[in-house]
Scaffold this active site. Structure first.
Site, short mmCIF file in Angstrom:
data_model
loop_
_atom_site.label_atom_id
_atom_site.label_comp_id
_atom_site.label_asym_id
_atom_site.label_seq_id
_atom_site.Cartn_x
_atom_site.Cartn_y
_atom_site.Cartn_z
N ASP A 63 0.80 -1.22 0.00
CA ASP A 63 0.00 0.00 0.00
C ASP A 63 0.84 1.28 0.00
O ASP A 63 2.06 1.23 0.18
CB ASP A 63 -0.97 -0.01 1.20
CG ASP A 63 -0.30 -0.46 2.50
OD1 ASP A 63 0.94 -0.41 2.58
OD2 ASP A 63 -1.01 -0.83 3.43
N ASP A 132 -7.92 -2.14 13.92
CA ASP A 132 -9.30 -2.40 13.48
C ASP A 132 -9.38 -3.65 12.58
O ASP A 132 -10.40 -3.90 11.96
CB ASP A 132 -9.89 -1.17 12.76
CG ASP A 132 -9.18 -0.83 11.46
OD1 ASP A 132 -8.20 -1.54 11.11
OD2 ASP A 132 -9.59 0.13 10.79
N HIS A 134 -7.46 -4.36 9.90
CA HIS A 134 -7.10 -4.26 8.48
C HIS A 134 -5.79 -4.96 8.17
O HIS A 134 -4.90 -5.05 9.01
CB HIS A 134 -7.09 -2.80 7.99
CG HIS A 134 -5.96 -1.95 8.49
ND1 HIS A 134 -6.16 -0.77 9.17
CD2 HIS A 134 -4.62 -2.07 8.40
CE1 HIS A 134 -5.00 -0.21 9.45
NE2 HIS A 134 -4.04 -0.98 8.99
N GLU A 139 -9.73 -1.82 5.01
CA GLU A 139 -10.45 -1.48 6.23
C GLU A 139 -11.71 -2.34 6.37
O GLU A 139 -12.17 -2.95 5.39
CB GLU A 139 -10.84 0.01 6.19
CG GLU A 139 -9.65 0.97 6.15
CD GLU A 139 -8.93 1.08 7.51
OE1 GLU A 139 -8.86 0.11 8.27
OE2 GLU A 139 -8.42 2.19 7.78
C1 GLP Z 1 -0.53 0.31 8.62
C2 GLP Z 1 -0.28 -0.45 7.30
C3 GLP Z 1 -0.45 -1.93 7.48
C4 GLP Z 1 0.16 -2.30 8.82
C5 GLP Z 1 -0.71 -1.75 9.92
C6 GLP Z 1 -0.10 -1.89 11.30
O1 GLP Z 1 -1.32 1.40 8.53
N1 GLP Z 1 -1.01 -0.04 6.18
O2 GLP Z 1 0.14 -2.64 6.40
O3 GLP Z 1 0.21 -3.68 8.96
O4 GLP Z 1 -1.16 -0.46 9.63
O5 GLP Z 1 0.87 -0.93 11.54
P1 GLP Z 1 1.87 -1.02 12.76
O6 GLP Z 1 2.77 -2.18 12.49
O7 GLP Z 1 2.63 0.27 12.77
O8 GLP Z 1 1.05 -1.24 13.97
#
Ligand code: GLP
Length: 256
Positions: A63, A132, A134, A139
């Protein structure tokens, strides 16, 4: 799903690192699907310290934020180059990250899907998970068969990611993300989650009902998923004892 619970994020990352390094040694031209976020930092740090040859490896990132050019400090382009790519001998032409400043997003997304197909599909997809539920930026209520497309962040994700930007109003509202259908076509998935903040999302993904409200629960339908957790992220799993029993009693040939 194989749920691997380790005492802390370092030991859980060590297991994940062994999974990735084994693949790259067995298949030097592997196609990796990569995630960003704080959870992956330990993994990428560990990978840069191993003597792996990345010259034939191809990568596709999940992403990117819409509106952030690659040079923006918070872009996922910058995250990937800073934390992984510039430390290994990967070829720039083999790195693929969604273009957040594309002028024709639907066309870009269709092209990204075509590039994944042309590369022969993803061998191993690395995933984190949002609070949440995702994966990528799919989402809650994302179609379970969705493809690469634009999405709007939930208030929760917007708030969660504000820590990287300094304030909420600097976080873009839109993102480009591979879809759940795209992720499900990877031959192998490796999800990492650490800390108590992820415990609810992890339990919903692993033991909850399969539902678009819990996007990561689609992984229950995938035949080859490993989930590497620390104690805190595993805290709400009802069957944690069983997962530990499975891992401790693996037959020799199945050990990681
Ligand atoms: C982000 C990314 C995801 C990631 C998630 C968790 O926004 N788009 O690919 O797995 O949210 O992030 P973190 O590892 O900083 O908790």
């Amino acid at each position: 799903m194989e749920i691997i619970i380790q005492p802390d994020s370092e030991t859980a990352t060590a297991v994940a690192t062994r999974i990735v390094t084994r693949l790259l040694r067995e298949k030097p031209n592997a196609v990796l699907g990569l995630a960003t976020g704080s959870t992956t930092l330990l993994l990428y740090g560990a990978l840069t310290r191993t003597k792996l040859d990345w010259s034939k490896v191809t990568t596709f990132n999940l992403d990117e934020y819409v509106g952030l050019p690659p040079a923006h400090e918070q872009s996922y382009h910058n995250f990937m180059w800073e934390n992984l790519f510039r430390h290994v001998n990967i070829r720039k032409k083999n790195v693929h990250i969604p273009d957040g400043v594309s002028r024709d997003i639907p066309k870009f997304c269709a092209g990204y899907e075509a590039q994944v197909r042309a590369a022969g599909g993803i061998d191993l997809q690395v995933l984190g998970i949002g609070t949440d539920g995702h994966i990528g930026f799919n989402e809650p209520t994302s179609s379970l068969t969705s493809r690469t497309r634009i999405k709007t962040l939930t208030r929760q994700t917007h708030k969660d990611n504000a820590r990287f930007f300094g304030s909420t109003d600097k976080v873009p509202h839109h993102v480009i993300t591979m879809g759940l259908g795209t992720i499900m076509e990877a031959r192998q998935c490796l999800l990492l989650a650490f800390g108590a903040k992820k415990a609810r999302a992890v339990a919903a993904a692993v033991e909850g009902p399969l539902a678009s409200l819990n996007p990561a629960s689609i992984l229950q339908m995938h035949p080859n998923v490993r989930v590497c957790l620390d104690h805190a992220a595993a805290a709400k799993l009802k069957r944690a004892d069983y997962y530990r029993r499975v891992f401790t009693n693996k037959p020799e040939w199945q050990r990681i």
